[in-house]
Design a protein around this motif. Structure first.
Motif, PDB file in Angstrom:
ATOM      1  N   ASP A  57      -1.619   3.754  -2.892  1.00 42.45           N
ATOM      2  CA  ASP A  57      -2.701   3.092  -2.162  1.00 42.45           C
ATOM      3  C   ASP A  57      -3.919   2.916  -3.072  1.00 42.45           C
ATOM      4  O   ASP A  57      -4.399   3.889  -3.663  1.00 42.45           O
ATOM      5  CB  ASP A  57      -3.077   3.937  -0.944  1.00 42.45           C
ATOM      6  N   PHE A  58      -4.425   1.692  -3.153  1.00 44.34           N
ATOM      7  CA  PHE A  58      -5.545   1.391  -4.056  1.00 44.34           C
ATOM      8  C   PHE A  58      -6.896   1.647  -3.398  1.00 44.34           C
ATOM      9  O   PHE A  58      -7.934   1.472  -4.034  1.00 44.34           O
ATOM     10  CB  PHE A  58      -5.456  -0.071  -4.512  1.00 44.34           C
ATOM     11  N   ARG A  59      -6.920   2.067  -2.132  1.00 44.74           N
ATOM     12  CA  ARG A  59      -8.194   2.248  -1.427  1.00 44.74           C
ATOM     13  C   ARG A  59      -9.159   3.192  -2.159  1.00 44.74           C
ATOM     14  O   ARG A  59     -10.327   2.843  -2.360  1.00 44.74           O
ATOM     15  CB  ARG A  59      -7.957   2.748  -0.006  1.00 44.74           C
ATOM     16  N   PRO A  60      -8.745   4.398  -2.519  1.00 43.84           N
ATOM     17  CA  PRO A  60      -9.700   5.291  -3.212  1.00 43.84           C
ATOM     18  C   PRO A  60     -10.245   4.666  -4.500  1.00 43.84           C
ATOM     19  O   PRO A  60     -11.437   4.802  -4.809  1.00 43.84           O
ATOM     20  CB  PRO A  60      -8.858   6.543  -3.500  1.00 43.84           C
ATOM     21  N   ALA A  61      -9.388   3.988  -5.240  1.00 43.50           N
ATOM     22  CA  ALA A  61      -9.833   3.334  -6.474  1.00 43.50           C
ATOM     23  C   ALA A  61     -10.817   2.213  -6.167  1.00 43.50           C
ATOM     24  O   ALA A  61     -11.790   2.009  -6.897  1.00 43.50           O
ATOM     25  CB  ALA A  61      -8.626   2.786  -7.241  1.00 43.50           C
ATOM     26  N   LEU A  62     -10.579   1.495  -5.081  1.00 45.06           N
ATOM     27  CA  LEU A  62     -11.456   0.379  -4.729  1.00 45.06           C
ATOM     28  C   LEU A  62     -12.845   0.867  -4.346  1.00 45.06           C
ATOM     29  O   LEU A  62     -13.843   0.197  -4.620  1.00 45.06           O
ATOM     30  CB  LEU A  62     -10.836  -0.429  -3.589  1.00 45.06           C
ATOM     31  N   HIS A  63     -12.920   2.035  -3.740  1.00 46.73           N
ATOM     32  CA  HIS A  63     -14.230   2.633  -3.460  1.00 46.73           C
ATOM     33  C   HIS A  63     -14.986   2.864  -4.770  1.00 46.73           C
ATOM     34  O   HIS A  63     -16.189   2.571  -4.859  1.00 46.73           O
ATOM     35  CB  HIS A  63     -14.056   3.960  -2.718  1.00 46.73           C
ATOM     36  N   ARG A  64     -14.291   3.395  -5.777  1.00 48.98           N
ATOM     37  CA  ARG A  64     -14.949   3.664  -7.057  1.00 48.98           C
ATOM     38  C   ARG A  64     -15.339   2.367  -7.763  1.00 48.98           C
ATOM     39  O   ARG A  64     -16.411   2.281  -8.376  1.00 48.98           O
ATOM     40  CB  ARG A  64     -14.028   4.507  -7.945  1.00 48.98           C
ATOM     41  N   ILE A 102       0.204  -4.305  -9.641  1.00 51.97           N
ATOM     42  CA  ILE A 102      -0.384  -3.531 -10.736  1.00 51.97           C
ATOM     43  C   ILE A 102      -0.630  -2.124 -10.220  1.00 51.97           C
ATOM     44  O   ILE A 102      -1.383  -1.918  -9.266  1.00 51.97           O
ATOM     45  CB  ILE A 102      -1.702  -4.153 -11.228  1.00 51.97           C
ATOM     46  N   GLY A 103      -0.001  -1.159 -10.835  1.00 48.76           N
ATOM     47  CA  GLY A 103      -0.144   0.216 -10.391  1.00 48.76           C
ATOM     48  C   GLY A 103       0.708   0.503  -9.168  1.00 48.76           C
ATOM     49  O   GLY A 103       1.389  -0.369  -8.631  1.00 48.76           O
ATOM     50  N   THR A 104       0.661   1.741  -8.729  1.00 44.93           N
ATOM     51  CA  THR A 104       1.422   2.168  -7.557  1.00 44.93           C
ATOM     52  C   THR A 104       0.516   2.961  -6.628  1.00 44.93           C
ATOM     53  O   THR A 104      -0.564   3.409  -7.015  1.00 44.93           O
ATOM     54  CB  THR A 104       2.617   3.046  -7.966  1.00 44.93           C
ATOM     55  N   VAL A 161      -8.551  -3.016 -13.061  1.00 42.45           N
ATOM     56  CA  VAL A 161      -7.368  -2.787 -13.891  1.00 42.45           C
ATOM     57  C   VAL A 161      -7.356  -1.351 -14.414  1.00 42.45           C
ATOM     58  O   VAL A 161      -6.317  -0.677 -14.408  1.00 42.45           O
ATOM     59  CB  VAL A 161      -7.312  -3.784 -15.065  1.00 42.45           C
ATOM     60  N   LEU A 162      -8.500  -0.859 -14.845  1.00 41.38           N
ATOM     61  CA  LEU A 162      -8.565   0.512 -15.358  1.00 41.38           C
ATOM     62  C   LEU A 162      -8.216   1.524 -14.273  1.00 41.38           C
ATOM     63  O   LEU A 162      -7.499   2.499 -14.530  1.00 41.38           O
ATOM     64  CB  LEU A 162      -9.963   0.792 -15.905  1.00 41.38           C
ATOM     65  N   GLU A 163      -8.715   1.297 -13.066  1.00 39.54           N
ATOM     66  CA  GLU A 163      -8.473   2.238 -11.971  1.00 39.54           C
ATOM     67  C   GLU A 163      -7.007   2.241 -11.540  1.00 39.54           C
ATOM     68  O   GLU A 163      -6.526   3.217 -10.986  1.00 39.54           O
ATOM     69  CB  GLU A 163      -9.368   1.897 -10.772  1.00 39.54           C
ATOM     70  N   ALA A 164      -6.298   1.133 -11.782  1.00 38.06           N
ATOM     71  CA  ALA A 164      -4.891   1.056 -11.380  1.00 38.06           C
ATOM     72  C   ALA A 164      -4.009   1.982 -12.204  1.00 38.06           C
ATOM     73  O   ALA A 164      -2.896   2.324 -11.781  1.00 38.06           O
ATOM     74  CB  ALA A 164      -4.391  -0.377 -11.492  1.00 38.06           C
ATOM     75  N   ALA A 165      -4.484   2.369 -13.397  1.00 42.22           N
ATOM     76  CA  ALA A 165      -3.739   3.298 -14.261  1.00 42.22           C
ATOM     77  C   ALA A 165      -2.324   2.800 -14.538  1.00 42.22           C
ATOM     78  O   ALA A 165      -1.360   3.568 -14.504  1.00 42.22           O
ATOM     79  CB  ALA A 165      -3.711   4.693 -13.641  1.00 42.22           C
TER      80      ALA A 165
END
Length: 339
Positions: A194-201, A190-192, A80-84
């Motif tokens: 591509d979530f891939r970079p966030a998912l790596h983190r 939730i968010g806009t 959720v935090l990474e989705a900003a």
């Protein structure tokens, strides 16, 4: 490896709660605030860093606790935090911080936990597919889903009432896993982007946290084994007095301490967290598996009985090996030619 006075106090408090309560999650959330450690104060959390999260995970590992910390307070909260997404954060994070169980459905049946793949597809706001190995997925109040939109990966929230949830029967009964089946389920993006970079983190943080848990479990398994070798006698003397076993346990001690160092290395400032998280996951997995195997062997026949706790450490070691990707996969992130 040094800890702040606040981290030491947190460790002592969590350990005391785990020793006194058979169902510690509610107490840990209400009196210690572990569910909100990583959540900023603006959303009802404590705003702590990865180091504090790892301290709690290490203690939960020592106790082989089934508390939903890893899946909810770590994996879901960081997603959720990474989705900003400010609106979603204000709606979801305070509930997670108070102890509501959240989870992240993501993994395909092969259990690779790859940040570029998703088990669920999204057509508009409709979700379809089956996510496997979902941490506490059958108990979660908040269901977050990684879904492939055809162009990118997105983070969605799904209504738990619309999802078929199947508890997974696993070797490690202390780790709650489930299969979640989505058939025409309505999802809220939730968010806009591509979530891939966030998912790596998110996976890196989860790996570093799991590594601390594994180090804690390995340390406890060694403590139990050392105590047993001081009690069990062979040829009229405790087996722990034999030089060969002293050497073996000394080697295990070094392994446990280096595993702790590897786990906490990812908390240092100005580090390559992705690389160190991969090292921590690979090294702590192997360390815990080695200590658990030695625990079984040094206890002898009693270790494979249901009455003794050794088999629980052995099962947790092998179960956590698969979580968030196997060691060889993470080693390939450190040295790509190994893949």
């Amino acid at each position: 490896m040094t800890f702040t006075p606040e981290q030491d106090a947190l460790r002592e408090t969590v350990r005391a709660v785990l020793e006194r309560h058979s169902e510690p999650w509610k107490v840990l959330c209400e009196q210690v605030g572990v569910a909100g450690l990583a959540i900023p104060e603006a959303y009802g959390g404590l705003g702590c860093g990865l180091g504090e999260t790892q301290v709690v995970a290490e203690e939960l590992g020592r106790a082989l606790s089934s508390a939903p910390f890893l899946g909810s307070a770590v994996l879901a909260a960081h997603a959720v935090l990474e989705a900003a997404d400010e609106t979603a954060a204000r709606r979801l994070l305070p509930a997670i911080a108070q102890g509501a169980i959240a989870t992240l459905a993501w993994t395909t049946a092969d259990g690779t936990w790859h940040p570029d793949q998703a088990a669920v597809t999204a057509k508009g706001s409709t979700l379809d597919g089956s996510a496997h190995y979902v941490l506490d997925g059958d108990l979660a109040d908040i269901l977050l889903v990684i879904a492939d939109t055809g162009e990118e990966l997105g983070l969605f929230e799904a209504d738990p009432a619309q999802v078929r949830r199947i508890h997974s029967t696993t070797m490690d009964e202390t780790r709650g896993l489930a299969v979640l089946e989505f058939t025409g389920v309505a999802g809220t993006r939730i968010g806009t982007g591509d979530f891939r970079p966030a998912l790596h983190r998110v996976r890196d943080i989860a790996c570093a946290t799991l590594a601390a848990e594994q180090a804690g479990a390995a340390a406890r398994a060694l403590d139990i084994t050392v105590a047993y070798t001081k009690q069990r006698e062979q040829f009229g003397r405790p087996i722990g007095g034999f030089q060969a076993l002293k050497h073996r346990m000394a080697d295990l001690y070094v392994l446990v301490e280096t595993a702790r160092s590897a786990a906490y290395a990812a908390t240092q400032p100005d580090v390559d967290r992705a690389r160190l998280a991969a090292v921590a996951k690979a090294y702590c997995t192997e360390a815990f598996s080695t200590v658990a195997a030695e625990m079984i062997q040094l206890h002898g026949g009693i270790a494979i009985t249901w009455e003794h706790e050794a088999h629980r450490f052995f099962k947790r070691a092998h179960g956590s090996t698969q979580l968030f990707g196997q060691p060889h996969h993470h080693l390939s992130r450190v040295v790509p030619d190994l893949d």
